[in-house]
Design a protein around this motif. Structure first.
Motif, PDB file in Angstrom:
ATOM      1  N   ASN B 206      -4.255   0.646  -2.686  1.00  8.46           N
ATOM      2  CA  ASN B 206      -5.131   1.657  -3.282  1.00  8.46           C
ATOM      3  C   ASN B 206      -4.329   2.879  -3.712  1.00  8.46           C
ATOM      4  OD1 ASN B 206      -7.163  -0.061  -2.505  1.00  8.46           O
ATOM      5  ND2 ASN B 206      -8.056   1.293  -0.973  1.00  8.46           N
ATOM      6  N   ASN B 207      -3.456   3.335  -2.823  1.00 10.19           N
ATOM      7  CA  ASN B 207      -2.663   4.523  -3.134  1.00 10.19           C
ATOM      8  C   ASN B 207      -1.746   4.298  -4.319  1.00 10.19           C
ATOM      9  OD1 ASN B 207      -2.351   7.071  -0.970  1.00 10.19           O
ATOM     10  ND2 ASN B 207      -3.532   5.327  -0.248  1.00 10.19           N
ATOM     11  N   MET B 208      -1.280   3.064  -4.462  1.00 15.78           N
ATOM     12  CA  MET B 208      -0.402   2.792  -5.602  1.00 15.78           C
ATOM     13  C   MET B 208      -1.181   2.493  -6.867  1.00 15.78           C
ATOM     14  SD  MET B 208       3.147   1.102  -4.603  1.00 15.78           S
ATOM     15  CE  MET B 208       3.605   1.254  -6.315  1.00 15.78           C
ATOM     16  N   GLY B 209      -2.503   2.384  -6.739  1.00 11.06           N
ATOM     17  CA  GLY B 209      -3.296   2.120  -7.927  1.00 11.06           C
ATOM     18  C   GLY B 209      -3.134   0.714  -8.449  1.00 11.06           C
ATOM     19  N   ASN B 290       5.101   4.591   2.933  1.00  8.11           N
ATOM     20  CA  ASN B 290       4.756   5.776   2.149  1.00  8.11           C
ATOM     21  C   ASN B 290       4.501   5.351   0.703  1.00  8.11           C
ATOM     22  OD1 ASN B 290       4.529   8.149   0.787  1.00  8.11           O
ATOM     23  ND2 ASN B 290       6.437   9.048   1.531  1.00  8.11           N
ATOM     24  N   ILE B 292       3.026   6.628  -1.814  1.00 14.70           N
ATOM     25  CA  ILE B 292       3.214   7.572  -2.920  1.00 14.70           C
ATOM     26  C   ILE B 292       4.680   7.594  -3.353  1.00 14.70           C
ATOM     27  CG2 ILE B 292       2.945   9.976  -3.653  1.00 14.70           C
ATOM     28  CD1 ILE B 292       0.301   8.406  -3.144  1.00 14.70           C
ATOM     29  N   GLU B 295       5.063   4.725  -5.551  1.00 14.71           N
ATOM     30  CA  GLU B 295       4.410   4.937  -6.846  1.00 14.71           C
ATOM     31  C   GLU B 295       5.362   5.692  -7.778  1.00 14.71           C
ATOM     32  OE1 GLU B 295       1.857   5.985  -9.998  1.00 14.71           O
ATOM     33  OE2 GLU B 295       2.743   7.518  -8.728  1.00 14.71           O
ATOM     34  N   LYS B 296       6.025   6.708  -7.250  1.00 18.58           N
ATOM     35  CA  LYS B 296       6.980   7.478  -8.050  1.00 18.58           C
ATOM     36  C   LYS B 296       8.176   6.611  -8.437  1.00 18.58           C
ATOM     37  CE  LYS B 296       7.167  10.859  -4.946  1.00 18.58           C
ATOM     38  NZ  LYS B 296       7.461  12.160  -4.304  1.00 18.58           N
ATOM     39  N   ARG B 299       7.235   4.365 -11.322  1.00 19.35           N
ATOM     40  CA  ARG B 299       7.239   5.052 -12.631  1.00 19.35           C
ATOM     41  C   ARG B 299       8.663   5.192 -13.158  1.00 19.35           C
ATOM     42  NH1 ARG B 299       1.956   7.068 -14.601  1.00 19.35           N
ATOM     43  NH2 ARG B 299       0.640   7.153 -12.765  1.00 19.35           N
ATOM     44  N   LYS B 303      10.528   3.405 -16.492  1.00 18.02           N
ATOM     45  CA  LYS B 303      11.175   4.199 -17.548  1.00 18.02           C
ATOM     46  C   LYS B 303      12.610   3.727 -17.777  1.00 18.02           C
ATOM     47  CE  LYS B 303       9.066   8.814 -17.160  1.00 18.02           C
ATOM     48  NZ  LYS B 303       9.369  10.182 -16.707  1.00 18.02           N
ATOM     49  N   SER B 382      12.815  13.404 -12.714  1.00 22.23           N
ATOM     50  CA  SER B 382      11.597  13.782 -13.443  1.00 22.23           C
ATOM     51  C   SER B 382      10.356  13.226 -12.743  1.00 22.23           C
ATOM     52  CB  SER B 382      11.660  13.285 -14.888  1.00 22.23           C
ATOM     53  OG  SER B 382      11.399  11.898 -14.933  1.00 22.23           O
ATOM     54  N   GLU B 383      10.526  12.245 -11.894  1.00 20.19           N
ATOM     55  CA  GLU B 383       9.396  11.687 -11.152  1.00 20.19           C
ATOM     56  C   GLU B 383       9.389  12.172  -9.702  1.00 20.19           C
ATOM     57  OE1 GLU B 383       6.876  10.066 -12.274  1.00 20.19           O
ATOM     58  OE2 GLU B 383       7.603   9.733 -14.312  1.00 20.19           O
ATOM     59  N   ASP B 384      10.143  13.212  -9.414  1.00 18.05           N
ATOM     60  CA  ASP B 384      10.262  13.706  -8.042  1.00 18.05           C
ATOM     61  C   ASP B 384      10.746  12.613  -7.096  1.00 18.05           C
ATOM     62  OD1 ASP B 384       9.426  16.284  -8.628  1.00 18.05           O
ATOM     63  OD2 ASP B 384       7.310  15.758  -8.406  1.00 18.05           O
TER      64      ASP B 384
END
Lengths: 272, 792
Positions: B206-209, B290, B292, B295-296, B299, B303, B382-384
């Motif tokens: 869910n957190n990762m969508g 973790n 999130i 998820e970063k 992304r 890229k 750029s994606e933290d």
């Protein structure tokens, strides 16, 4: 001179995850949209170069503290003045799910007396508790103020899914009467959870999936331009996204979520 | 006490006295350092270092221990097996890979080669698929174990540059009614485990969508001591962006989360049985999740992919860096040089060997040509997210690791990936089982209701609602169908905008049949996965095989594994459904005994136009219902027998040639638009299939058992209703298309066995044409919906 083409900014940060389908919905409704990282916008300070701001669903910053709280504080700190101008200009802002949580935490909704420093409402832990992904019905109770539901017939019932664990709309008990009156008086109450036939859920699960006060699913500010809702219209844009399209067929080819994007597209077109 | 000396250096580095170690000392070293190596392997290590003329460092020994573990190297599947008078060179090569290799379908782009299997989707895109197990960690810490299991499956998809678009989860627990008092020391209750696992899965995906679109939950006594957690992920990959062309000097870039002490010795832990001390001893082996961070990471990786800046990629999973770096070097025929002090740490004070084998989550390894490094690092910033060059590929085939200018490891990659061959002994004896003998019960309606409410059939809605199955807005056929939350046979997703092609995802798992014969258990799992896929309109099916078995040092466990593998090979060929990826998890044993042999088959099909996809719910009254496929009296291992307290013997077989014809006929009929609803007959047989189709709709159904195509021994109403014979479907046909449907299915057993009604009842006429069951759909819906006795 080429006419100004309205542009939407779909903001994201670590943990945002509904940006792509939200962009897809915008494009289908003829709204040019780009996905921008929050830190880029903070750096460029270019918020006012956009005509429409969308804060999409997800788990910004992991939803630690409270859902949407961290991102809301960051947006207020880094884009505060521009955000206020954006609202005052009556440029539309849409918050879906986590975006709604952010708008509440940022004091951009419900705007009882304008933008507030502290949240005036809360989207609390669901009751019954836990993450809940389901299709629900929404009664459109807006009277025409909200620019996101201009194309939605009065009192019509929409079918759109929710998916969240913190969506229970609440006011502080002492403010309940006063604030709900204000929402009704100023036509800020847009969607209430209801049954299939349009009768309000009256708090009954699962029609009201999270225990929201007054079955509130979506509200706007008094201008009707800042709008937040827990359900995901971008997931109900096409007919094939519906849970029962194999029963009811694929005509019309769209779902109810499209009405929301079409409405704001019309508003943008008229305005710019 | 391990004979070791600390090196004169500012860092934690030990040299282990191996050269003169005798057999006992070799065993002691393996045990005290948690290497998990047996004597034969330790002797090979000693030999290697004797030739080098020096003792190994702790980093080197740990690296070897990780790389040679069952978890990383799959030595049982790759090793030699002595089976009676036969010798099997390698289970994997002989049974799994050969099935794919023989057919070599053009649409299989990468099989058993990369982190995930890759198959064609359309001209532009490919599908990547991977399923993993995370049983041991989930038994110790269900939330963290399951969450990191999902995270690992997602990283495997990122590990082939694909965008993760859907997750699948298949779980096995002990009965929820298990008495607390009967649990051995240190073992957790199935309810506690189920809640934790479900929460962990939901949290991560869910957190990762990423929508969790398919799965199943099975309850079995043998899972009390050995829970089963399969986590799968499907990805989408633009074919032109797949980069696998690293060269010497390319940087080795560690990206994502920092490295800490969580997940030390996870793989050695996973390659041993669970004991009452597992909690205490192995808690650090469970990683911390973790989502999130991942998820970063996702992304940033997408890229890097889109700008074609990377030359290779893999995830860090079991064994951490030690496994990933070695595998990457080997894949590209290179050596590697690493500077371990560059690895960003969660806390100070990690010894080099800990850094090298830590399984901290949310980390990926990228290979980046020198000229692209700056841009890659900027993308991560750029994606933290963090990315750090920690070394580079080298010419030759040596792995060199330094820590603050001290060389802490110098190993040949060839040696690392050529452990001594494992030899296992296999033995299989058919269990002495009997078919039960009882009269046909009168109250067939009660049995149907009870079956619908039984733990392996009841609605999974409570679990599924806690997973976001709608995010990304592409879920066309959903795990919960329509307003009643009906049980679709799998999921269909539409991954590409402006393209009607869909991916069809389903699974099959028949653990109880394995108690009778693992061969037919495996065959039935394959049949079930394929028929679930076909029921929705899926074709051109690829399979993933995931074995969960007991300890391979025990010959009966290996014997049953061989039986299952034989079936895997035979039926993959028969159905022309190649394997594209797989994994095995062995050592699933606890003080309560071994896990029942469990094979999960995941099927990935495609459908040319998702608007043709078929769901489970009945559509309009008056339409005929067909039973497709022949019903045999195959009730061994069935839910019906289980309800009556029997196991039985007569488990379902798969009759391959006709089974394949049936699947194809169903798909052809779906394409022709004849099929309004379709459901496979599975647990609970015809009765449950018909009930579930009605439950999912606002209609009723009427069945005529005397019309069901059946064998002569299927001569009782209860046999016909509850037999679990494979390769069968219950199908609602548009009444105007009945002729066309009959023409399409003319070569397979099928008959009209009932009709859709508008009276909210499930009515069944028996062999003598008299009513043997009449029950309201509302009643059975309630039974089915409330059967799973747990609040999530």
């Amino acid at each position: 001179m080429t006419p100004h083409k309205a542009r939407a900014c779909i903001l994201r940060v670590g943990g945002t995850n509904c940006d792509a389908e939200t962009k897809r919905a915008c494009h289908k409704s003829g709204i040019e949209a780009e996905i921008v990282h929050s830190r880029e916008l903070a750096k460029s300070q270019a918020l006012l170069s956009y005509d429409f701001l969308i804060i999409p669903g997800g788990f910004s910053y992991g939803d630690y503290v409270r859902a949407g709280a961290i991102w809301a504080k960051e947006l207020r700190a880094k884009l505060g003045k521009d955000l206020e101008k954006f609202v005052e200009d009556e440029r539309p802002i849409l918050g879906i799910c986590n975006g709604f949580q952010v708008l509440i935490e940022a004091g951009l909704l419900p705007q009882i007396e304008g933008i507030s420093v502290y949240p005036q409402a809360a989207l609390g832990t669901n009751m019954p508790p836990g993450y809940n992904c389901r299709w629900i019905h929404l009664s459109h109770v807006g009277k025409g103020n909200c620019v996101f539901t201009k194309n939605v017939d009065a009192n019509s019932v929409l079918k759109i899914p929710v998916a969240h664990s913190e969506g229970r709309f609440m006011f502080a008990r002492r403010n309940e009467d006063k604030y709900i009156k204000k929402l009704l008086d100023e036509d800020q109450l847009v969607f209430r959870y209801c049954r299939r036939d349009g009768q309000y859920a009256d708090g009954e699960y699962p029609f009201n999936p999270n225990g929201s006060f007054f079955d509130i699913a979506g509200i706007c500010n008094s201008y009707g331009t800042v709008f937040g809702l827990m359900p995901h219209p971008e997931r109900a844009y096409h007919r094939w996204q519906l849970p029962d399209w194999t029963e009811t067929g694929l005509e019309p080819s769209y779902g109810d979520g499209k009405l929301i994007f079409d409405s704001v597209a019309d508003y943008l077109e008229k305005r710019f | 006490m391990t004979p070791a000396i600390r090196r004169q250096a500012s860092l934690e580095l030990h040299e282990i006295h191996l050269l003169d170690a005798d057999h006992k000392q070799l065993r002691d070293i393996s045990q005290s350092l948690s290497l998990g190596l047996d004597l034969k392997e330790m002797k090979a290590v000693r030999e290697f270092f004797r030739n080098k003329g020096r003792n190994p460092t702790d980093v080197e020994l740990q690296t070897i221990g990780q790389t040679w573990s069952e978890h990383c190297f799959h030595k049982t599947f790759k090793g030699r097996i002595i089976y009676g008078n036969d010798e099997i060179e390698s289970l994997f090569k002989t049974y799994i890979f050969s099935a794919t290799n023989e057919a070599k379908p053009k649409w299989c782009i990468s099989v058993f080669e990369d982190n995930a299997g890759i198959i064609e989707f359309n001209e532009k895109y490919a599908i990547a698929a991977k399923v993993e197990t995370h049983n041991h960690p989930s038994a110790i810490e269900p939330f963290g174990g399951a969450a990191t299991g999902v995270g690992g499956a997602i990283r495997d998809i990122l590990g082939v540059w694909a965008n993760p678009i859907a997750c699948t989860d298949v779980l096995g627990f002990g009965p929820l009614s298990h008495e607390h008092g009967k649990l051995p020391q240190g073992m957790k209750h199935p309810k506690y485990l189920l809640r934790g696992v479900v929460a962990g899965i939901g949290c991560y995906s869910n957190n990762m969508g990423i929508p969790t679109v398919n799965g199943s939950v099975f309850f079995d006594e043998s899972y009390v001591g050995n829970i089963v957690v399969y986590c799968g992920c499907i990805g989408l990959l633009p074919k032109s962006k797949f980069a696998r062309n690293a060269k010497p000097n390319d940087f080795i870039v560690l990206a994502g989360g920092k490295t800490g002490r969580d997940g030390i010795h996870g793989v050695t832990f996973a390659s041993a049985e669970l004991t009452e001390k597992s909690e205490e001893v192995s808690r650090p082996a469970v990683q911390i999740a973790n989502p999130i961070e991942e998820e970063k990471l996702k992304r940033a990786i997408l890229k890097v992919r889109d700008r074609k800046l990377g030359s290779g990629i893999t995830d860090l999973g079991g064994g951490g860096l030690s496994s990933a770096v070695g595998e990457m070097a080997r894949r590209f025929g290179c050596g590697a040089y690493l500077e371990l002090e560059k690895v960003p740490l969660k806390q100070e004070g990690l010894a080099p060997w800990e850094i090298y084998i830590s399984e901290s989550q949310e980390r990926m390894l990228l290979l980046v040509p020198r000229a692209n490094l700056k841009e890659v690092i900027e993308i991560f910033e750029s994606e933290d997210a963090e990315a750090t060059a920690i070394g580079w590929l080298t010419d030759g085939s040596v792995l060199r690791i330094s820590y603050e200018h001290h060389e802490v490891a110098n190993l040949s990659i060839d040696f690392l990936f050529n452990p001594p061959e494992t030899v296992r002994i296999a033995e299989w004896k058919a269990a002495a089982l009997q078919e039960p003998n009882f009269h046909e019960p009168r109250d067939l309606a009660t049995y149907t209701s009870k079956l619908l409410a039984s733990s392996n059939i009841a609605s999974r809605e409570r679990i599924v609602r806690t997973y976001d199955h709608e995010v990304k807005g592409n879920t066309v056929i959903k795990p919960l169908h329509g307003k009643h939350g009906g049980p679709n046979d799998g999921a269909v997703i539409k991954p590409v905008e402006d393209c009607w092609k869909g991916i069809v995802i389903s699974c099959g798992m028949k653990p109880r049949y394995g108690k009778v014969d693992p061969y037919w258990m495996a065959a039935s799992s394959i049949d079930e996965a394929i028929r679930n896929n076909s029921a929705m309109g899926g074709r051109r099916i690829a399979l993933l095989d995931n074995f969960v078995w007991g300890t391979p040092e025990k010959k009966d466990r290996v014997g049953s594994l061989v039986r299952a593998c034989e079936a895997c090979c035979e039926f993959s060929k028969a159905f022309e459904t190649p394997y594209i990826s797989g994994k095995d998890s062995l050592y699933n044993e606890s003080p309560l005994g071994p896990v029942t042999p469990t094979l999960l088959i995941t099927a990935i099909g495609i459908i040319p136009d998702i608007r043709r996809a078929v769901s489970v719910g009945l559509k309009s009254s008056g339409n005929p219902i067909y039973s497709v496929g022949k019903t045999y009296a195959e009730l061994g291992g069935s839910e019906y027998y289980h309800l009556k307290g029997f196991l039985g013997k007569s488990i379902p077989k798969v009759r391959a040639p006709v089974a394949k014809d049936i699947m194809e006929a169903i798909v052809t009929a779906i394409d022709a638009g004849c099929v309004r609803a379709c459901h496979d007959m599975s647990e609970g047989g015809l009765a449950v299939a018909a009930a579930e189709m009605a439950i999912s709709s606002d209609h009723g159904v009427e069945l005529w058992l005397h019309e069901v195509p059946r064998s002569s021994d299927a001569n009782r109403n209860d046999y016909i209703l509850f037999s679990e014979t494979n390769s069968r479907f219950l199908v609602e046909i548009d009444r105007n298309s009945a002729d066309e449907f009959e023409s399409i299915t003319r070569n397979v057993p099928r008959a009209v066995v009932g009709a859709v009604t508008d009276n909210d009842r499930l009515c069944v006429k028996g062999l003598n044409n008299k009513m043997v069951m009449d029950i309201t759909v509302d009643e059975i819906r309630k039974a089915w919906k409330s059967g799973l006795d747990i609040e999530i």
